[in-house]
Write a protein that holds these residues in place. Structure first.
Motif, PDB file in Angstrom:
ATOM      1  N   VAL A  86      -4.069   6.799  -1.511  1.00 43.73           N
ATOM      2  CA  VAL A  86      -3.957   5.335  -1.500  1.00 43.73           C
ATOM      3  C   VAL A  86      -3.245   4.876  -0.227  1.00 43.73           C
ATOM      4  N   LEU A  87      -2.159   5.579   0.120  1.00 44.71           N
ATOM      5  CA  LEU A  87      -1.383   5.180   1.297  1.00 44.71           C
ATOM      6  C   LEU A  87      -2.224   5.322   2.572  1.00 44.71           C
ATOM      7  N   ASP A  88      -2.958   6.429   2.687  1.00 41.47           N
ATOM      8  CA  ASP A  88      -3.807   6.632   3.872  1.00 41.47           C
ATOM      9  C   ASP A  88      -4.866   5.531   3.969  1.00 41.47           C
ATOM     10  N   LEU A  89      -5.428   5.168   2.809  1.00 43.04           N
ATOM     11  CA  LEU A  89      -6.483   4.146   2.832  1.00 43.04           C
ATOM     12  C   LEU A  89      -5.915   2.785   3.229  1.00 43.04           C
ATOM     13  N   LEU A  90      -4.703   2.499   2.742  1.00 44.52           N
ATOM     14  CA  LEU A  90      -4.072   1.225   3.113  1.00 44.52           C
ATOM     15  C   LEU A  90      -3.810   1.177   4.624  1.00 44.52           C
ATOM     16  N   ILE A  91      -3.288   2.291   5.149  1.00 43.99           N
ATOM     17  CA  ILE A  91      -2.972   2.332   6.590  1.00 43.99           C
ATOM     18  C   ILE A  91      -4.275   2.214   7.404  1.00 43.99           C
ATOM     19  N   THR A  92      -5.336   2.893   6.929  1.00 50.19           N
ATOM     20  CA  THR A  92      -6.626   2.810   7.629  1.00 50.19           C
ATOM     21  C   THR A  92      -7.151   1.369   7.601  1.00 50.19           C
ATOM     22  N   THR A  93      -7.061   0.749   6.427  1.00 44.30           N
ATOM     23  CA  THR A  93      -7.576  -0.631   6.292  1.00 44.30           C
ATOM     24  C   THR A  93      -6.783  -1.582   7.191  1.00 44.30           C
ATOM     25  N   LEU A  94      -5.496  -1.330   7.275  1.00 46.73           N
ATOM     26  CA  LEU A  94      -4.633  -2.167   8.123  1.00 46.73           C
ATOM     27  C   LEU A  94      -5.020  -2.045   9.600  1.00 46.73           C
ATOM     28  N   ASN A  95      -5.594  -0.904   9.954  1.00 50.93           N
ATOM     29  CA  ASN A  95      -5.915  -0.644  11.366  1.00 50.93           C
ATOM     30  C   ASN A  95      -7.416  -0.695  11.658  1.00 50.93           C
ATOM     31  N   LEU A 145      -5.184  -7.553   0.213  1.00 51.55           N
ATOM     32  CA  LEU A 145      -4.098  -8.367   0.790  1.00 51.55           C
ATOM     33  C   LEU A 145      -3.501  -7.786   2.074  1.00 51.55           C
ATOM     34  N   ILE A 146      -3.812  -6.520   2.364  1.00 50.60           N
ATOM     35  CA  ILE A 146      -3.079  -5.812   3.413  1.00 50.60           C
ATOM     36  C   ILE A 146      -3.196  -6.468   4.787  1.00 50.60           C
ATOM     37  N   ASN A 147      -4.323  -7.162   5.021  1.00 51.12           N
ATOM     38  CA  ASN A 147      -4.487  -7.786   6.346  1.00 51.12           C
ATOM     39  C   ASN A 147      -4.153  -9.282   6.359  1.00 51.12           C
ATOM     40  N   ASN A 148      -3.289  -9.677   5.434  1.00 51.55           N
ATOM     41  CA  ASN A 148      -2.843 -11.082   5.363  1.00 51.55           C
ATOM     42  C   ASN A 148      -3.992 -12.092   5.405  1.00 51.55           C
ATOM     43  N   PRO A 149      -4.873 -12.059   4.403  1.00 50.20           N
ATOM     44  CA  PRO A 149      -6.031 -12.968   4.430  1.00 50.20           C
ATOM     45  C   PRO A 149      -5.629 -14.433   4.248  1.00 50.20           C
ATOM     46  N   LYS A 150      -6.525 -15.310   4.727  1.00 48.97           N
ATOM     47  CA  LYS A 150      -6.289 -16.751   4.500  1.00 48.97           C
ATOM     48  C   LYS A 150      -6.933 -17.176   3.180  1.00 48.97           C
ATOM     49  N   ILE A 151      -7.895 -16.356   2.737  1.00 47.08           N
ATOM     50  CA  ILE A 151      -8.589 -16.667   1.480  1.00 47.08           C
ATOM     51  C   ILE A 151      -8.598 -15.389   0.639  1.00 47.08           C
ATOM     52  N   ILE A 152      -8.223 -15.523  -0.628  1.00 44.30           N
ATOM     53  CA  ILE A 152      -8.303 -14.361  -1.524  1.00 44.30           C
ATOM     54  C   ILE A 152      -9.423 -14.626  -2.525  1.00 44.30           C
ATOM     55  N   ILE A 153     -10.363 -13.686  -2.611  1.00 41.12           N
ATOM     56  CA  ILE A 153     -11.488 -13.834  -3.535  1.00 41.12           C
ATOM     57  C   ILE A 153     -11.460 -12.652  -4.502  1.00 41.12           C
TER      58      ILE A 153
END
Ligand SMILES: Nc1ncnc2c1ncn2[C@@H]1O[C@H](COP(=O)(O)OP(=O)(O)OP(=O)(O)O)[C@@H](O)[C@H]1O
Length: 272
Positions: A86-95, A145-153
């Motif tokens: 989970v942590l690796d995926l979050l870091i990957t998604t963030l980048n 939420l990890i990339n600070n979205p302006k819209i959450i769906i």
């Protein structure tokens, strides 16, 4: 202000969405789409995401076209068939859009922070493809939420969650949207959760917008028209209101559904 253009969708010559559109959504507002199974709720969210991904000007925040990076999306029945933690995926998604070979500064801290906020730090080192349905849903929220979205769906974000986690997730999403003053659009089936955590509701029927407005549009007549279920509004001492649906109120459906049992149990003469 978030404006969304009308969306139509045909699948194999069948109209699924007929110029479905929503009135403008205001900053910090949470709009919940309600409707019966097959009404077109998920199709609308998927189509919206798809069109935004194609950089079509289907949605605008004030006069700026919404891009895919502006949106955090949690699809229905979310699962992650990946053998990564989970942590690796979050870091990957963030980048994801990071062109540098190095990860963004504080990627680890940021990922742990979001896990903490959703209260799922215990999942950090679990493999995504080994998560339970509810755990996947909570991790899906963190990824959204990890990339600070302006819209959450969010499409049925509580469908796999136990009662406690349903409330925790809805509280968290509600407070997050208010705190960051962003836009929230979701589908939930539990009308009482929608009542507690939404500002407005959009009612979809046969792929068209049937009704839209503040929570006070939810009344037994609307519920009967949309879901064919009888119901009653209960107002609690704190002026909260709930929709009560039980076997007495849903009478007709209950009798149809249980007709064979009714015969067996000889309850024909019971006073429903
Ligand atoms: N890929 C597809 N092929 C054929 N029909 C589809 C497809 N996707 C959706 N549909 C149909 O479109 C209609 C709307 O589906 P959708 O998933 O949007 O409903 P929904 O309102 O989200 O329902 P639910 O509450 O059950 O999730 C349904 O009748 C469904 O069978």
């Amino acid at each position: 202000m978030l404006s969304i253009s009308s969306i139509s969708k045909k699948i194999r010559k069948t109209n699924i969405l007929n110029n479905f559109t929503l009135p403008p959504i205001y900053e910090g507002e949470i709009v919940t789409i309600l409707g019966k199974n097959g009404a077109g709720k998920s199709t609308f969210l998927k189509e919206l995401i798809d069109l935004i991904g194609k950089k079509k000007p289907v949605a605008k925040i004030n006069s700026s076209v919404v891009s895919y990076d502006d949106v955090g999306y949690l699809p229905q029945n979310y699962s992650i068939p990946l053998s990564v933690t989970v942590l690796d995926l979050l870091i990957t998604t963030l980048n994801l859009h990071n062109k540098s070979l190095l990860t963004k500064k504080n990627s680890l801290e940021h990922s742990i922070k979001i896990l903490k906020q959703i209260d799922i730090t215990h999942l950090a080192n679990k493999y995504c493809n080994q998560l339970s349905g509810g755990e996947s849903q909570l991790v899906g929220l963190a990824l959204a939420l990890i990339n600070n979205p302006k819209i959450i769906i969010l499409d049925e974000p509580t469908s796999a969650l136990d009662l406690n986690n349903q409330l925790l997730l809805m509280h968290f999403v509600h407070d997050y949207i208010k705190k960051h003053n962003i836009y929230g659009l979701m589908v939930v089936h539990d009308i009482n959760l929608a009542i507690q955590f939404s500002d407005k509701v959009a009612i979809i029927k046969n792929g068209e917008l049937y009704d839209y407005g503040n929570l006070n549009i939810i009344d037994p007549a609307l519920i009967k028209n949309v879901f064919d279920v009888n119901s009653k509004i209960i107002v609690t001492e704190k002026n909260l209101f709930y929709l009560l649906i039980n076997k007495i109120y849903m009478k007709n459906q209950y009798l149809n559904f249980k007709s064979h049992e009714r015969r067996n149990r000889k309850i024909k003469n019971e006073n429903y």
